[in-house]
Design a protein around this motif. Sequence first.
Motif, PDB file in Angstrom:
ATOM      1  N   MET A   1       0.830  -1.182   0.000  1.00 37.17           N
ATOM      2  CA  MET A   1       0.000   0.000   0.000  1.00 37.17           C
ATOM      3  C   MET A   1       0.872   1.241   0.000  1.00 37.17           C
ATOM      4  O   MET A   1       1.959   1.245   0.571  1.00 37.17           O
ATOM      5  CB  MET A   1      -0.885   0.048   1.243  1.00 37.17           C
ATOM      6  N   ASN A   2       0.359   2.252  -0.622  1.00 36.98           N
ATOM      7  CA  ASN A   2       1.001   3.553  -0.612  1.00 36.98           C
ATOM      8  C   ASN A   2       0.005   4.573  -0.096  1.00 36.98           C
ATOM      9  O   ASN A   2      -1.200   4.431  -0.300  1.00 36.98           O
ATOM     10  CB  ASN A   2       1.457   3.940  -2.023  1.00 36.98           C
ATOM     11  N   TYR A   3       0.517   5.602   0.547  1.00 39.20           N
ATOM     12  CA  TYR A   3      -0.329   6.640   1.119  1.00 39.20           C
ATOM     13  C   TYR A   3       0.096   7.980   0.565  1.00 39.20           C
ATOM     14  O   TYR A   3       1.248   8.173   0.182  1.00 39.20           O
ATOM     15  CB  TYR A   3      -0.206   6.655   2.652  1.00 39.20           C
ATOM     16  N   HIS A   4      -0.854   8.910   0.547  1.00 37.77           N
ATOM     17  CA  HIS A   4      -0.555  10.263   0.089  1.00 37.77           C
ATOM     18  C   HIS A   4      -1.377  11.248   0.907  1.00 37.77           C
ATOM     19  O   HIS A   4      -2.583  11.064   1.087  1.00 37.77           O
ATOM     20  CB  HIS A   4      -0.902  10.425  -1.396  1.00 37.77           C
ATOM     21  N   ILE A   5      -0.723  12.241   1.429  1.00 37.29           N
ATOM     22  CA  ILE A   5      -1.402  13.353   2.086  1.00 37.29           C
ATOM     23  C   ILE A   5      -0.767  14.630   1.575  1.00 37.29           C
ATOM     24  O   ILE A   5       0.295  14.608   0.928  1.00 37.29           O
ATOM     25  CB  ILE A   5      -1.321  13.281   3.632  1.00 37.29           C
ATOM     26  N   GLN A   6      -1.402  15.744   1.861  1.00 37.31           N
ATOM     27  CA  GLN A   6      -0.834  17.040   1.516  1.00 37.31           C
ATOM     28  C   GLN A   6      -1.048  17.962   2.698  1.00 37.31           C
ATOM     29  O   GLN A   6      -2.039  17.823   3.434  1.00 37.31           O
ATOM     30  CB  GLN A   6      -1.526  17.590   0.266  1.00 37.31           C
ATOM     31  N   GLN A  13       0.827  32.147   9.869  1.00 35.02           N
ATOM     32  CA  GLN A  13      -0.482  31.575  10.161  1.00 35.02           C
ATOM     33  C   GLN A  13      -0.279  30.089  10.427  1.00 35.02           C
ATOM     34  O   GLN A  13       0.832  29.583  10.338  1.00 35.02           O
ATOM     35  CB  GLN A  13      -1.439  31.789   8.986  1.00 35.02           C
ATOM     36  N   ASP A  14      -1.352  29.403  10.724  1.00 33.68           N
ATOM     37  CA  ASP A  14      -1.229  27.989  11.024  1.00 33.68           C
ATOM     38  C   ASP A  14      -1.357  27.161   9.750  1.00 33.68           C
ATOM     39  O   ASP A  14      -1.414  27.706   8.656  1.00 33.68           O
ATOM     40  CB  ASP A  14      -2.244  27.601  12.088  1.00 33.68           C
ATOM     41  N   ALA A  15      -1.393  25.859   9.916  1.00 31.52           N
ATOM     42  CA  ALA A  15      -1.333  24.968   8.766  1.00 31.52           C
ATOM     43  C   ALA A  15      -2.525  24.018   8.749  1.00 31.52           C
ATOM     44  O   ALA A  15      -3.268  23.912   9.718  1.00 31.52           O
ATOM     45  CB  ALA A  15      -0.019  24.175   8.811  1.00 31.52           C
ATOM     46  N   THR A  16      -2.658  23.325   7.624  1.00 29.92           N
ATOM     47  CA  THR A  16      -3.753  22.387   7.442  1.00 29.92           C
ATOM     48  C   THR A  16      -3.248  21.142   6.733  1.00 29.92           C
ATOM     49  O   THR A  16      -2.516  21.230   5.753  1.00 29.92           O
ATOM     50  CB  THR A  16      -4.892  23.021   6.608  1.00 29.92           C
ATOM     51  N   LEU A  17      -3.657  19.985   7.272  1.00 30.24           N
ATOM     52  CA  LEU A  17      -3.444  18.722   6.577  1.00 30.24           C
ATOM     53  C   LEU A  17      -4.644  18.502   5.667  1.00 30.24           C
ATOM     54  O   LEU A  17      -5.784  18.727   6.081  1.00 30.24           O
ATOM     55  CB  LEU A  17      -3.382  17.555   7.573  1.00 30.24           C
ATOM     56  N   HIS A  18      -4.390  18.070   4.454  1.00 34.23           N
ATOM     57  CA  HIS A  18      -5.450  17.754   3.498  1.00 34.23           C
ATOM     58  C   HIS A  18      -5.354  16.253   3.226  1.00 34.23           C
ATOM     59  O   HIS A  18      -4.427  15.794   2.554  1.00 34.23           O
ATOM     60  CB  HIS A  18      -5.265  18.542   2.201  1.00 34.23           C
ATOM     61  N   ILE A  19      -6.297  15.510   3.789  1.00 33.17           N
ATOM     62  CA  ILE A  19      -6.276  14.057   3.658  1.00 33.17           C
ATOM     63  C   ILE A  19      -7.639  13.613   3.160  1.00 33.17           C
ATOM     64  O   ILE A  19      -8.643  13.787   3.850  1.00 33.17           O
ATOM     65  CB  ILE A  19      -5.942  13.370   5.000  1.00 33.17           C
TER      66      ILE A  19
END
Length: 135
Positions: A1-6, A13-19
């Motif tokens: 399996m492979n995974y990908h997030i951004q 400012q703060d940050a955001t995970l896009h999953i």
Amino acid sequence: MNYHIQASSIVKQDATLHIKQSNIDFGTTSKTAETLPNPAELFLGSFASCVLKNVERFSTMMKFTYTKAIIEVNATRLENPPRMENILYNLTIYSNDKKLNKELLKKNIEKFGTIYNTVKLSCTISGTISTIENV
């Protein structure tokens, strides 16, 4: 399996995970240190998510029922170099099912958890599983 997030951030400012279809805000500035999770807390959240996913997975394989599971995770961070040293978890499963074998469940979580096994290569993990009967 492979995974990908951004993930993305904007200066000061703060940050955001896009999953997948989720966006998870996290803190990268001092102004949100008390309100948003920091990277260490997200790391521990990933560990907790792995354990809870495996409770769900093994409830089917081990044929036990439960209504809810709660995990609390505590960790010790060392300074030089900065790293997690010890992770301690307490998993509570709400169940009246006599088929729930806590020792076997713990063994399976420790053997088959992807994040669990990745983390245990770099720090000590210890934990307990307890049950509470549903009322």
